[in-house]
Scaffold this motif. Sequence first.
Motif, PDB file in Angstrom:
ATOM      1  N   ALA A  32       7.739   2.191  -1.296  1.00  0.00           N
ATOM      2  CA  ALA A  32       6.368   3.010  -1.487  1.00  0.00           C
ATOM      3  C   ALA A  32       6.783   4.024  -1.617  1.00  0.00           C
ATOM      4  CB  ALA A  32       5.615   2.351   0.103  1.00  0.00           C
ATOM      5  N   GLU A  33       7.616   5.431  -1.493  1.00  0.00           N
ATOM      6  CA  GLU A  33       8.306   6.606  -1.398  1.00  0.00           C
ATOM      7  C   GLU A  33       8.480   6.945  -2.656  1.00  0.00           C
ATOM      8  OE1 GLU A  33       8.405   9.428   1.103  1.00  0.00           O
ATOM      9  OE2 GLU A  33       7.446   7.805   2.643  1.00  0.00           O
ATOM     10  N   LEU A  34       8.986   5.174  -3.168  1.00  0.00           N
ATOM     11  CA  LEU A  34       8.976   5.697  -4.523  1.00  0.00           C
ATOM     12  C   LEU A  34       7.648   5.830  -5.325  1.00  0.00           C
ATOM     13  CD1 LEU A  34      11.091   6.020  -7.335  1.00  0.00           C
ATOM     14  CD2 LEU A  34      11.348   3.184  -7.435  1.00  0.00           C
ATOM     15  N   ALA A  35       6.915   4.908  -5.399  1.00  0.00           N
ATOM     16  CA  ALA A  35       5.641   4.530  -5.852  1.00  0.00           C
ATOM     17  C   ALA A  35       4.539   5.836  -5.950  1.00  0.00           C
ATOM     18  CB  ALA A  35       5.016   3.320  -5.259  1.00  0.00           C
ATOM     19  N   SER A  46      -7.173   2.505  -5.469  1.00  0.00           N
ATOM     20  CA  SER A  46      -6.037   2.343  -6.008  1.00  0.00           C
ATOM     21  C   SER A  46      -4.755   2.710  -5.703  1.00  0.00           C
ATOM     22  CB  SER A  46      -6.365   2.945  -7.324  1.00  0.00           C
ATOM     23  OG  SER A  46      -7.367   1.678  -8.558  1.00  0.00           O
ATOM     24  N   SER A  47      -4.245   2.428  -4.405  1.00  0.00           N
ATOM     25  CA  SER A  47      -3.250   2.573  -3.604  1.00  0.00           C
ATOM     26  C   SER A  47      -2.138   1.634  -4.006  1.00  0.00           C
ATOM     27  CB  SER A  47      -3.902   3.860  -2.443  1.00  0.00           C
ATOM     28  OG  SER A  47      -3.925   2.657  -1.652  1.00  0.00           O
ATOM     29  N   VAL A  48      -2.201   0.721  -4.031  1.00  0.00           N
ATOM     30  CA  VAL A  48      -1.470  -0.417  -3.787  1.00  0.00           C
ATOM     31  C   VAL A  48      -1.029  -0.662  -5.271  1.00  0.00           C
ATOM     32  CG1 VAL A  48      -2.762  -1.598  -2.411  1.00  0.00           C
ATOM     33  CG2 VAL A  48      -3.435  -2.510  -4.427  1.00  0.00           C
ATOM     34  N   PHE A  49       0.542  -1.372  -5.084  1.00  0.00           N
ATOM     35  CA  PHE A  49       1.208  -2.258  -6.405  1.00  0.00           C
ATOM     36  C   PHE A  49       1.786  -3.340  -5.560  1.00  0.00           C
ATOM     37  CE2 PHE A  49       4.433   0.509  -3.620  1.00  0.00           C
ATOM     38  CZ  PHE A  49       5.321  -0.606  -3.579  1.00  0.00           C
ATOM     39  N   LEU A  50       2.492  -4.311  -6.780  1.00  0.00           N
ATOM     40  CA  LEU A  50       2.931  -5.516  -6.751  1.00  0.00           C
ATOM     41  C   LEU A  50       4.635  -5.127  -7.139  1.00  0.00           C
ATOM     42  CD1 LEU A  50       0.087  -7.346  -8.976  1.00  0.00           C
ATOM     43  CD2 LEU A  50       1.268  -8.190  -6.783  1.00  0.00           C
ATOM     44  N   HIS A  51       5.293  -5.188  -5.865  1.00  0.00           N
ATOM     45  CA  HIS A  51       6.867  -5.269  -6.032  1.00  0.00           C
ATOM     46  C   HIS A  51       7.535  -6.163  -6.502  1.00  0.00           C
ATOM     47  CE1 HIS A  51      11.092  -4.851  -4.429  1.00  0.00           C
ATOM     48  NE2 HIS A  51      10.823  -4.148  -5.170  1.00  0.00           N
ATOM     49  N   LEU A  52       8.056  -6.614  -7.896  1.00  0.00           N
ATOM     50  CA  LEU A  52       8.384  -7.620  -8.052  1.00  0.00           C
ATOM     51  C   LEU A  52       9.854  -7.207  -7.936  1.00  0.00           C
ATOM     52  CD1 LEU A  52       8.659 -10.377  -9.045  1.00  0.00           C
ATOM     53  CD2 LEU A  52       8.852 -10.040 -11.269  1.00  0.00           C
ATOM     54  N   TRP A  53      10.871  -8.488  -7.402  1.00  0.00           N
ATOM     55  CA  TRP A  53      12.657  -7.757  -7.097  1.00  0.00           C
ATOM     56  C   TRP A  53      13.591  -9.323  -8.656  1.00  0.00           C
ATOM     57  CZ3 TRP A  53      16.028 -10.433  -2.740  1.00  0.00           C
ATOM     58  CH2 TRP A  53      17.319  -9.736  -3.103  1.00  0.00           C
ATOM     59  N   ASP A  75       0.610  -1.458  -0.122  1.00  0.00           N
ATOM     60  CA  ASP A  75       0.076   0.264   0.071  1.00  0.00           C
ATOM     61  C   ASP A  75       1.153   0.977  -0.488  1.00  0.00           C
ATOM     62  OD1 ASP A  75      -1.600   2.911   0.466  1.00  0.00           O
ATOM     63  OD2 ASP A  75      -2.802   1.029   1.662  1.00  0.00           O
ATOM     64  N   TRP A  76       0.831   1.827  -1.029  1.00  0.00           N
ATOM     65  CA  TRP A  76       1.735   3.258  -0.867  1.00  0.00           C
ATOM     66  C   TRP A  76       1.650   4.816  -0.469  1.00  0.00           C
ATOM     67  CZ3 TRP A  76      -0.143   7.321  -3.743  1.00  0.00           C
ATOM     68  CH2 TRP A  76      -0.726   7.155  -4.411  1.00  0.00           C
TER      69      TRP A  76
END
Length: 135
Positions: free
Chosen positions: A50-53, A103-110, A24-25
């Motif tokens: 989240a800071e970047l997003a 819409s305040s979420v994102f998927l992060h893939l490393w 949750d960004w």
Amino acid sequence: MPGIDECLTEAMTLPGARGASLVDWTSGLALGTAGDSPVGDHETTAAETAELARSAAEFDTFLATDDDAGGTGDDGGPPVEDLIVTTRAGYHVLRFVETSFDSSVFLHLWLDRDTGNLALARMRLRDIAEKLVLG
């Protein structure tokens, strides 16, 4: 329709995947995690990504213009589709997820830089984000 854990498990099947999370960004909290964290702590990684997003989603520079196919972003969805950060050892792909609420979420893939496939990861994360069910 898959939930958070199923989507993160699917993301981890991508070539070179080292870690994945749903973040949750607005709060910087991880809603789910899988695999490893680049700094050894998923909560720290969630807060930092989240800071970047948040920066990308809130700055006018990244908003679509009327001349763009995507319009102005006023359709309720996030104005940015994804972000890619390339490091010496890997890739970080942040895919914004459209939801029925804010819409305040994102998927992060490393991804590992040597074994990861960035193009495939972007396409698959798009598909995963579209079928993710939150609630």
